[in-house]
Scaffold this active site. Sequence first.
Site, PDB file in Angstrom:
ATOM      1  N   SER A 115       0.831  -1.188   0.000  1.00  0.00           N
ATOM      2  CA  SER A 115       0.000   0.000   0.000  1.00  0.00           C
ATOM      3  C   SER A 115       0.879   1.256   0.000  1.00  0.00           C
ATOM      4  O   SER A 115       1.716   1.426  -0.880  1.00  0.00           O
ATOM      5  CB  SER A 115      -0.944  -0.041   1.204  1.00  0.00           C
ATOM      6  OG  SER A 115      -1.901   0.983   1.151  1.00  0.00           O
ATOM      7  N   ASP A 129      -8.885  -5.980  -4.913  1.00  0.00           N
ATOM      8  CA  ASP A 129      -8.454  -4.712  -4.327  1.00  0.00           C
ATOM      9  C   ASP A 129      -8.983  -3.580  -5.202  1.00  0.00           C
ATOM     10  O   ASP A 129      -8.418  -3.267  -6.240  1.00  0.00           O
ATOM     11  CB  ASP A 129      -6.923  -4.675  -4.250  1.00  0.00           C
ATOM     12  CG  ASP A 129      -6.384  -3.395  -3.622  1.00  0.00           C
ATOM     13  OD1 ASP A 129      -7.189  -2.482  -3.307  1.00  0.00           O
ATOM     14  OD2 ASP A 129      -5.150  -3.304  -3.443  1.00  0.00           O
ATOM     15  N   HIS A 132      -8.154  -4.868  -0.460  1.00  0.00           N
ATOM     16  CA  HIS A 132      -6.847  -4.237  -0.262  1.00  0.00           C
ATOM     17  C   HIS A 132      -6.080  -4.867   0.894  1.00  0.00           C
ATOM     18  O   HIS A 132      -4.851  -4.983   0.857  1.00  0.00           O
ATOM     19  CB  HIS A 132      -7.050  -2.743  -0.010  1.00  0.00           C
ATOM     20  CG  HIS A 132      -5.774  -1.967   0.062  1.00  0.00           C
ATOM     21  ND1 HIS A 132      -4.865  -1.923  -0.979  1.00  0.00           N
ATOM     22  CD2 HIS A 132      -5.236  -1.211   1.058  1.00  0.00           C
ATOM     23  CE1 HIS A 132      -3.828  -1.156  -0.635  1.00  0.00           C
ATOM     24  NE2 HIS A 132      -4.031  -0.723   0.595  1.00  0.00           N
TER      25      HIS A 132
END
Length: 407
Positions: A155, A320, A353
């Site tokens: 991320s 995601d 995610h």
Amino acid sequence: MVQLPGSVGVVKPQTLHFAQPLRLTSGASIADYMLMYETYGELNAARSNAVLICHALNASHHVAGLHAEDATGAGWWDNMVGPGKPVDTNRFFVVGVNNLGSCFGSTGPMSPDPATGKPYGARFPVVTVEDWVDAQARLADALGIVQWAAVMGGSLGGMQALSWTLRYPHRLRHCVAIASTPKLSAQNIAFNDVARTAIRSDPDFHGGDYYAHGVVPKRGLSVARMIGHITYLSSEDMAEKFGRLLRTQDYAFGYDVEFEVESYLRYQGDKFSEYFDANTYLLITRALDYFDPAKDFGGDLTAALARARARFLIVSFTTDWRFPPVRSREIVEALVAHDRDVTYAEIDAPHGHDAFLLDDVRYHHLVAAYFDLIHAEQNQTQVAAPPVAPQVQQGAPAESPRRAEAA
């Protein structure tokens, strides 16, 4: 004491003080700051086996193992880092660092401003991903690490790993960017703005100087976390976990918590507001917004990545929707255009995610195999440690905190 299989065990965080001012992207600078970090494994004689782990929004330097003072909370990536794990600490010297502006030990809005002796609060300068990377480079100098075997993150951590390849292209051999993106979409920026608005609208925010009032903008921070948490999960995952389950047998015809998903989000928000700092949330989400290495190249990511010299592992997850696979493929295509060595995997996982934090055999086997290659390569790499840590190219850099959940 909790015992975790394959854990690095109990870890004591360390701090380093940096007196030299760090000039920031904004033009401001910060001096007399601290960085908190943890290390796992042993640095080899050639200093060629060091791996930097960059954290995501609300995580910290506590990547693996257990807290020295409260041996109950495992590091946020403990399933990834440790003896015999994908990033094997029997082979690698792993460094986890808490970024400037965070609330888990490094200098941030809660820290005293040397000029006033009072918490920085709203006066803490806005920081960027590039500023964090410059600060991390200074930490590497202090540790005598000339070149990282790999810089890795998921991320927002993946953005930092990517930035390393551009700001210090010769100081890392591999970049591992997972569930990441070369820049935020308009939708992602919008989510961040709504979260920040919730915090800033809380009557207890006091323009960011709530410390002086002895309060915390918990309501706004809780709502911000709820907004963020929704984006970390996939629709499939939420449907499987909660569906339309009610907490009671029928509708109450009111506005209190009735659905299980509402209860879950309220719980996550309330828990988050107990340990995270609101000013830090503002800073980090703005750093997310600003990250765009192609900005100075007319939006051309291929041109921006021409400076990169590392080898890459890029990983995305099919569900995601915050940082979808198409964004990872943009990075891959730009690197391939320069004939860079890139390994790309798109993993069919249902967890959205947050999949980069979870146990998935295919995902972990992939990372382990890649680090096997790094290990085989590093045994042939000789990187001499400098007799004195050099100065970082600029613009060109306690106590154990509570555990943060990564996101």
